[in-house]
Enzyme design. Structure first.
Site, PDB file in Angstrom:
ATOM      1  N   GLU A 144      16.340 -23.905  20.698  1.00  0.00           N
ATOM      2  CA  GLU A 144      16.795 -22.575  20.278  1.00  0.00           C
ATOM      3  C   GLU A 144      17.308 -21.831  21.503  1.00  0.00           C
ATOM      4  OE1 GLU A 144      14.249 -20.662  17.023  1.00  0.00           O
ATOM      5  OE2 GLU A 144      12.801 -21.679  18.283  1.00  0.00           O
ATOM      6  N   LYS A 200       2.548 -20.731   7.437  1.00  0.00           N
ATOM      7  CA  LYS A 200       1.992 -20.721   8.782  1.00  0.00           C
ATOM      8  C   LYS A 200       2.117 -19.324   9.387  1.00  0.00           C
ATOM      9  CE  LYS A 200       5.071 -22.150  12.300  1.00  0.00           C
ATOM     10  NZ  LYS A 200       5.804 -20.989  12.721  1.00  0.00           N
ATOM     11  N   ARG A 259       0.817  -1.228   0.000  1.00  0.00           N
ATOM     12  CA  ARG A 259       0.000   0.000   0.000  1.00  0.00           C
ATOM     13  C   ARG A 259       0.839   1.262   0.000  1.00  0.00           C
ATOM     14  NH1 ARG A 259      -3.852  -1.571   4.862  1.00  0.00           N
ATOM     15  NH2 ARG A 259      -1.802  -2.144   5.610  1.00  0.00           N
ATOM     16  N   LYS A 294      14.914 -27.265   4.076  1.00  0.00           N
ATOM     17  CA  LYS A 294      16.289 -27.371   4.584  1.00  0.00           C
ATOM     18  C   LYS A 294      16.993 -28.568   3.954  1.00  0.00           C
ATOM     19  CE  LYS A 294      15.289 -25.383   9.127  1.00  0.00           C
ATOM     20  NZ  LYS A 294      16.227 -24.413   9.627  1.00  0.00           N
ATOM     21  N   HIS A 317       8.953 -24.307   6.263  1.00  0.00           N
ATOM     22  CA  HIS A 317      10.313 -24.037   5.778  1.00  0.00           C
ATOM     23  C   HIS A 317      11.302 -25.134   6.179  1.00  0.00           C
ATOM     24  CE1 HIS A 317      11.213 -22.261   9.768  1.00  0.00           C
ATOM     25  NE2 HIS A 317      12.485 -22.397   9.455  1.00  0.00           N
ATOM     26  N   HIS A 330       6.796 -28.059  12.147  1.00  0.00           N
ATOM     27  CA  HIS A 330       8.161 -28.518  11.850  1.00  0.00           C
ATOM     28  C   HIS A 330       8.482 -29.893  12.445  1.00  0.00           C
ATOM     29  CE1 HIS A 330       8.312 -24.466  10.561  1.00  0.00           C
ATOM     30  NE2 HIS A 330       8.657 -23.901  11.697  1.00  0.00           N
ATOM     31  N   ASP A 361       3.647 -23.371  17.502  1.00  0.00           N
ATOM     32  CA  ASP A 361       4.659 -22.693  16.677  1.00  0.00           C
ATOM     33  C   ASP A 361       5.632 -23.695  16.036  1.00  0.00           C
ATOM     34  OD1 ASP A 361       6.002 -20.352  15.720  1.00  0.00           O
ATOM     35  OD2 ASP A 361       7.511 -20.587  17.296  1.00  0.00           O
ATOM     36  N   LYS A 377      12.424 -22.472  23.501  1.00  0.00           N
ATOM     37  CA  LYS A 377      13.217 -21.252  23.340  1.00  0.00           C
ATOM     38  C   LYS A 377      14.068 -21.051  24.586  1.00  0.00           C
ATOM     39  CE  LYS A 377      10.645 -19.137  19.850  1.00  0.00           C
ATOM     40  NZ  LYS A 377      11.274 -19.422  18.587  1.00  0.00           N
TER      41      LYS A 377
END
Ligand code: BG6
Length: 496
Positions: A209, A141, A43, A175, A171, A233, A228, A337
């Site tokens: 992670e 997602k 936009r 890999k 994704h 995954h 998530d 995480k």
């Protein structure tokens, strides 16, 4: 046939951070067809030159210096155009269509926008006739937060596009290391006879992670580690590890086999959810060498943090696939995480024969393991027992590792997961994309876990940032006489 690529949300965060760098890698690898025209639609008003400048700045930020070439950039930039407009408005989309597209070109439309406006944009695409037979739609997602909300989103998409035109990205499937699972299993015949409950004791899939949630807090708090990471995954990786050999390497065969695995996942009953799952949430601690805040103390300049949030930033699950090959083989999944490091691996723990011929004084005969490291250091290792050299009486043993590291090979890879997926979408190959039935089956399994957590009021257990996660995640395995493979090769899974 010429190809046009329309990126809706063309100057948003996802597009700038991920999509243009990945497309640039296609150019770098000479995999970008010369006739492609890439139209970023947004936009905000800007000239083509200003748009190029913005993308150039992001590429310089996100691509390794040795992979950036001004010459390749120029070739890439020549393919990029800016289309001003709001894609939810059919008139504005029609103006972009008028300026850039003709129906005798293939059209790939990438929705780099929030799923809540997928339906409205699809409606505009339909009104403008941009869902013609040569068009494909790419989405990513979060595709819902439950089976029900996924079906709502999917119904909106499939009112305008057929399943053959829909490319759902996970994704992880882009890999190299994840695709290598297919090569390992189906191009090496030695593994197949062992790949079942007769020889395998259990499987571990870990994706950890070290980063926290930071500025993504508001999104993450609605999502959590299970939605998530596990729903997509980890379950996709699990499918590649556990599926039957597909008849051939095409989308229909591979997706059909993955779906069978997802449908065979045992739904976790409410009264077992406390023993088969662990929810965690990080508190402050020392991660990556610095003191970091806990999940509830994160500071965000964009959002208010809810100090009472019960969202899990860690989850561990003992899963089971109820089929002929895997019945009785536990599959332990974990992700989180702010753990001690970024690390993803699959451990295939083989069984050990109860009858041992080696003297117990000389050895601790251990069961073999196949360890597939997905990231950051890709490699495959097999842990074997070996004789200790020397003139000892008997045959003393020690454990050793047959190590196949792909570190050198990985350094030569000059693309990322998204490039691979763009490459396939431009070639119209859905093999590495997820079908609607797979997403639905994955949600069905995950929804049941959330229903169990609600019914039993399971709240997350604290773990210190920088640690290995909640103590209960260790107990999940220790109660079965097993252990997570945590630190490279120091720990063996000890079987009772
Ligand atoms: C995304 C999640 O899908 O995957 C993120 O939304 C996560 O929370 C990321 O950090 C992990 O991807 P990778 O490729 O870094 O392992």
């Amino acid at each position: 046939m010429n190809t046009d690529l329309l990126i809706v949300g063309g100057d948003g965060d996802l597009a700038l951070r991920k999509l243009y760098p990945s497309l640039y890698f296609l150019e770098l690898n000479n995999c970008m067809p010369d006739d492609v025209r890439i139209i970023g639609m947004a936009r905000t008003g800007q000239t083509r030159e200003e748009f190029h400048q913005k993308i150039h700045t992001w590429l310089k930020k996100s691509i390794r210096d040795d992979l950036f070439s001004e010459e390749k950039w120029q070739r890439f930039a020549d393919k990029i155009w800016f289309g001003r407009g709001d894609a939810t408005n059919p008139d504005e989309l029609a103006a972009v269509k008028q300026e850039f597209f003709t129906e005798d070109h293939q059209l790939v439309i990438y929705l780099a926008i929030p799923p809540k406006i997928f339906g409205t944009v699809c409606n505009s695409l339909n009104v403008c006739g941009l869902n013609h037979a040569n068009a494909r739609l790419v989405v990513e997602k979060p595709l819902g937060d439950s089976r029900e909300s996924f079906l709502e989103i999917n119904n909106e998409l499939s009112r305008t596009f057929t399943e053959q035109q829909l490319f759902r990205i996970d994704h992880y499937l882009g890999k190299e290391s994840v695709q290598n699972l297919l090569a390992l299993r189906f191009a090496n015949d030695i593994f197949e006879p062992l790949w079942n409950s007769k020889y395998i004791d259990h499987i571990q899939i870990t994706v950890t992670e070290s980063v926290g949630v930071g500025n993504r807090w508001a999104f993450y708090d609605q999502t959590g580690a299970t939605r998530d990471m596990v729903q997509n995954h980890l379950l996709q990786v699990l499918c590649l590890v556990a599926m039957e050999p597909p008849a051939c390497l095409n989308a229909d065969s591979v997706r059909a086999e993955k779906l069978k695995v997802l449908n065979a996942l045992r739904l976790i009953p409410h009264d077992e959810v406390e023993t088969l799952t662990v929810r965690g949430q990080y508190s402050s601690g020392n991660a990556d060498g610095e003191i970091v805040p806990g999940y509830l103390e994160e500071k965000s300049d964009k959002y208010e943090i809810d100090p009472n949030s019960k969202t899990e930033t860690f989850v561990a699950i003992k899963a089971e696939i109820e089929n002929w090959r895997w019945s009785g083989v536990p599959i332990y999944l974990r992700t989180g995480k702010r753990l001690n490091k970024r690390h993803s691996e699959i451990v295939i723990q083989f069984k050990q024969n109860r009858h041992q011929i080696f003297s117990v004084n000389h050895s601790e005969h251990k069961a073999n393991q196949l360890i597939i490291q997905l990231q950051p250091d890709e490699g495959i290792s097999i842990r074997v027992m070996n004789k200790v050299p020397g003139l000892d009486a008997g045959i003393p043993l020690k454990d050793d590792v047959l190590n196949l590291s792909f570190a050198e090979q990985a350094k030569k890879v000059t693309h990322d997961a998204y490039s691979r997926l763009f490459f396939d979408v431009l070639r119209n190959d859905q093999t590495l994309f997820v079908s609607a039935a797979e997403v639905e089956a994955a949600w069905t399994w995950v929804d049941q876990i959330f229903a169990g957590w609600d019914a039993k009021n399971v709240v997350p257990e604290e773990y210190a940032a920088g640690s290995l996660g909640p103590r209960s995640a260790d107990l999940l395995m220790e109660n079965d006489g097993r252990r997570w493979l945590n630190e490279g090769f120091e720990l063996w899974c000890s079987l009772t």
